[in-house]
Design a protein around this motif. Structure first.
Motif, PDB file in Angstrom:
ATOM      1  N   PHE A  10       0.833  -1.216   0.000  1.00 25.26           N
ATOM      2  CA  PHE A  10       0.000   0.000   0.000  1.00 25.26           C
ATOM      3  C   PHE A  10       0.859   1.254   0.000  1.00 25.26           C
ATOM      4  O   PHE A  10       1.877   1.314   0.688  1.00 25.26           O
ATOM      5  N   CYS A  11       0.410   2.262  -0.742  1.00 33.30           N
ATOM      6  CA  CYS A  11       1.102   3.560  -0.764  1.00 33.30           C
ATOM      7  C   CYS A  11       0.053   4.673  -0.751  1.00 33.30           C
ATOM      8  O   CYS A  11      -1.060   4.479  -1.241  1.00 33.30           O
ATOM      9  N   SER A  12       0.446   5.841  -0.232  1.00 33.08           N
ATOM     10  CA  SER A  12      -0.491   6.979  -0.178  1.00 33.08           C
ATOM     11  C   SER A  12      -0.707   7.573  -1.563  1.00 33.08           C
ATOM     12  O   SER A  12      -1.740   8.185  -1.839  1.00 33.08           O
ATOM     13  N   ILE A  14       0.955   7.017  -5.894  1.00 29.67           N
ATOM     14  CA  ILE A  14       1.829   6.160  -6.692  1.00 29.67           C
ATOM     15  C   ILE A  14       2.853   7.032  -7.429  1.00 29.67           C
ATOM     16  O   ILE A  14       2.477   7.901  -8.229  1.00 29.67           O
ATOM     17  N   CYS A  15       4.120   6.802  -7.145  1.00 33.96           N
ATOM     18  CA  CYS A  15       5.188   7.585  -7.790  1.00 33.96           C
ATOM     19  C   CYS A  15       5.241   7.228  -9.281  1.00 33.96           C
ATOM     20  O   CYS A  15       5.016   6.067  -9.652  1.00 33.96           O
ATOM     21  N   ASN A  16       5.587   8.213 -10.088  1.00 35.17           N
ATOM     22  CA  ASN A  16       5.480   8.005 -11.543  1.00 35.17           C
ATOM     23  C   ASN A  16       6.495   7.003 -12.120  1.00 35.17           C
ATOM     24  O   ASN A  16       6.350   6.556 -13.240  1.00 35.17           O
ATOM     25  N   ASN A  21       5.216  -3.934  -6.726  1.00 36.68           N
ATOM     26  CA  ASN A  21       3.879  -4.483  -6.550  1.00 36.68           C
ATOM     27  C   ASN A  21       3.187  -3.712  -5.426  1.00 36.68           C
ATOM     28  O   ASN A  21       3.455  -3.938  -4.263  1.00 36.68           O
ATOM     29  N   ARG A  22       2.356  -2.760  -5.776  1.00 38.48           N
ATOM     30  CA  ARG A  22       1.721  -1.871  -4.782  1.00 38.48           C
ATOM     31  C   ARG A  22       0.430  -1.305  -5.336  1.00 38.48           C
ATOM     32  O   ARG A  22       0.158  -1.361  -6.523  1.00 38.48           O
ATOM     33  N   GLY A  23      -0.380  -0.749  -4.443  1.00 37.95           N
ATOM     34  CA  GLY A  23      -1.610  -0.098  -4.862  1.00 37.95           C
ATOM     35  C   GLY A  23      -1.912   1.007  -3.875  1.00 37.95           C
ATOM     36  O   GLY A  23      -1.210   1.170  -2.874  1.00 37.95           O
ATOM     37  N   GLY A  57       7.949  -2.824   0.718  1.00 34.10           N
ATOM     38  CA  GLY A  57       6.682  -2.459   0.075  1.00 34.10           C
ATOM     39  C   GLY A  57       6.873  -1.921  -1.311  1.00 34.10           C
ATOM     40  O   GLY A  57       7.861  -2.196  -1.962  1.00 34.10           O
ATOM     41  N   GLY A  58       5.873  -1.079  -1.672  1.00 30.35           N
ATOM     42  CA  GLY A  58       4.881  -0.432  -0.863  1.00 30.35           C
ATOM     43  C   GLY A  58       5.498   0.502   0.210  1.00 30.35           C
ATOM     44  O   GLY A  58       6.661   0.859   0.167  1.00 30.35           O
ATOM     45  N   THR A  59       4.629   0.870   1.119  1.00 30.13           N
ATOM     46  CA  THR A  59       5.039   1.745   2.211  1.00 30.13           C
ATOM     47  C   THR A  59       4.628   1.119   3.540  1.00 30.13           C
ATOM     48  O   THR A  59       3.546   1.421   4.068  1.00 30.13           O
ATOM     49  N   GLY A  91      10.014   2.873   5.187  1.00 33.13           N
ATOM     50  CA  GLY A  91       9.020   3.914   5.399  1.00 33.13           C
ATOM     51  C   GLY A  91       9.319   5.124   4.553  1.00 33.13           C
ATOM     52  O   GLY A  91      10.460   5.329   4.114  1.00 33.13           O
ATOM     53  N   ASN A  92       8.292   5.916   4.322  1.00 37.18           N
ATOM     54  CA  ASN A  92       8.483   7.178   3.624  1.00 37.18           C
ATOM     55  C   ASN A  92       8.486   8.310   4.643  1.00 37.18           C
ATOM     56  O   ASN A  92       7.724   8.271   5.621  1.00 37.18           O
ATOM     57  N   PRO A  93       9.324   9.317   4.444  1.00 33.62           N
ATOM     58  CA  PRO A  93       9.495  10.357   5.459  1.00 33.62           C
ATOM     59  C   PRO A  93       8.195  11.027   5.909  1.00 33.62           C
ATOM     60  O   PRO A  93       8.041  11.359   7.077  1.00 33.62           O
TER      61      PRO A  93
HETATM   62  S1  SF4 Z   1       6.404   1.587  -3.566  1.00 35.34           S
HETATM   63 FE1  SF4 Z   1       7.745   3.340  -3.205  1.00 35.34          FE
HETATM   64  S2  SF4 Z   1       8.209   4.079  -5.276  1.00 35.34           S
HETATM   65 FE2  SF4 Z   1       6.389   2.779  -5.438  1.00 35.34          FE
HETATM   66  S3  SF4 Z   1       4.644   4.149  -5.278  1.00 35.34           S
HETATM   67 FE3  SF4 Z   1       5.083   3.385  -3.236  1.00 35.34          FE
HETATM   68  S4  SF4 Z   1       6.430   4.945  -2.338  1.00 35.34           S
HETATM   69 FE4  SF4 Z   1       6.432   5.294  -4.543  1.00 35.34          FE
END
Ligand code: SF4
Length: 372
Positions: A10-12, A14-16, A21-23, A57-59, A91-93
């Motif tokens: 899971f991510c808040s 989606i980075c370009n 493998n995330r959503g 992740g993901g985050t 983790g993301n900052p």
């Molecule tokens: S997994 Fe990392 S790079 Fe990919 S969308 Fe999430 S934060 Fe961004």
């Protein structure tokens, strides 16, 4: 000992450039997902000794600390965790606060890996990252204040609009915030991802091949003079602070992966878990298997993997050890095709040890193709 990998898809946002493998984070799905994960871990556990847990992740820092604690407890019940177990949370900052960090630590996390990527706000914006450079510095400071003494950060080079000096500026900023470990990646621009279209639309440029070689080599030299040792193609650390978990991937180790798309390798057998999070949750709750493509690796494949991954390490491989382990004279098998790389200064050999030079690390795919 086993390494345990736990995927949090899971991510808040989606980075370009993201090819993982995330959503997008969805609280309902996340709750069902954690419940499924706990069941999968319990069903796989047989009390085998394990000394690392890696939340990737993901985050993963989007999970509630109580959920991270429950997953660690499930691992503890299912496996025999070493007293000095390394437990890493990526983790993301922008996701961390003093309260959450303190609670992650109380839950058992003892290593943090921050996805910083750059200390230049313009570069972060171009990648679609949610944090600023200032927020990254703040997050690392908060982690220190909560007692984390093993912190890693990821940086990326060859970003759109980034020149060599800007990249080296980020590396210097990273040195200044003083992590124990850093991973330095070269950005890959996949044609099917939005970053490729953004680059075309906005006319962002990237450094030349010579430029990126300069980025890599100068950064590594800079980090070495700042007291970091490079122990793998993309990883540097303070003395003794290698990622114990990731070393298992590069040194012929055993690991189990939990969650969608996670890979496992145990005693010569390899498998992966179904890729879709929804599919994973439904299968687990229906009591259906989630492992797919399970197969026993041939001796030949295991040798190929050991060479391919082992050469990623700064210390390289011991030809005699691998020859004995796999019953094949490695030099006899590959020496003729490796010799040109020795002549070109990409590889070095001393007695039974074979390793990549820094130039060879940049061209590792070319050298490794000998084993594929
Ligand atoms: S997994 Fe990392 S790079 Fe990919 S969308 Fe999430 S934060 Fe961004």
């Amino acid at each position: 000992m086993l390494g345990l990998y736990v995927h949090i898809p899971f991510c808040s946002a989606i980075c370009n450039y993201c090819n993982f493998n995330r959503g997008l984070f969805d609280v309902g799905l996340k709750e069902q997902y954690v419940a499924a994960l706990l069941r999968e871990i319990a069903s796989q556990g047989d009390g085998s000794p394990a000394d690392t847990i890696y939340f990737g992740g993901g985050t993963p820092s989007l999970l509630e600390p109580v959920e991270v604690g429950a997953i660690i407890s499930a691992c503890r019940r299912a496996f025999s965790l070493a007293p000095e177990v390394e437990i890493t949370l990526e983790g993301n900052p922008e996701t961390v606060t003093p309260e959450r960090l303190a609670a992650f630590r109380a839950a058992g996390v003892n290593r943090l890996s921050f996805g910083v990527q750059s200390f230049r706000d313009g570069e972060l914006k171009r990648l679609g990252r949610l944090h600023s450079a200032e927020r990254a510095v703040e997050a690392i400071g908060l982690a220190r204040a909560e007692g984390f003494d093993n912190i890693s950060l990821d940086l990326m080079m060859w970003l759109p609009g980034q020149d060599v000096a800007q990249w080296l500026g980020s590396v210097e900023d990273a040195i200044r915030v003083g992590p124990e470990h850093m991973s330095l990646y070269i950005l890959e621009v996949y044609p099917h991802l939005p970053l490729k279209q953004d680059i075309d639309r906005f006319g962002w440029s990237q450094e030349s091949d010579e430029g990126v070689a300069d980025m890599y080599e100068t950064a590594m030299a800079k980090l070495e003079s700042a007291g970091f040792e490079q122990y793998e193609i993309s990883n540097v650390c303070r003395s003794g602070r290698q990622s114990r978990h990731n070393i298992k991937y590069w040194t012929d180790g055993n690991w189990l992966g939990f969650g969608p798309g996670a890979h496992s390798t145990w005693q010569g057998t390899r498998w992966r878990t179904v890729a879709s999070t929804e599919d994973y949750v439904q299968r687990i709750h229906a009591g259906l298997p989630v492992a797919v493509d399970r197969r026993h690796l041939s001796n030949e494949e295991r040798l190929g993997d050991a060479l391919f991954t082992g050469l990623r390490m700064r210390d390289g491989i011991d030809l005699e050890v691998l020859s004995t382990r796999y019953g094949v004279d490695v030099w006899h098998r590959f020496g003729v095709r490796l010799a040109p790389h020795l002549d070109a200064g990409l590889l070095l050999r001393q007695d039974e040890r074979l390793w990549l030079t820094r130039k060879g690390m940049l061209l590792a795919n070319e050298v490794m193709s000998v084993f594929v």
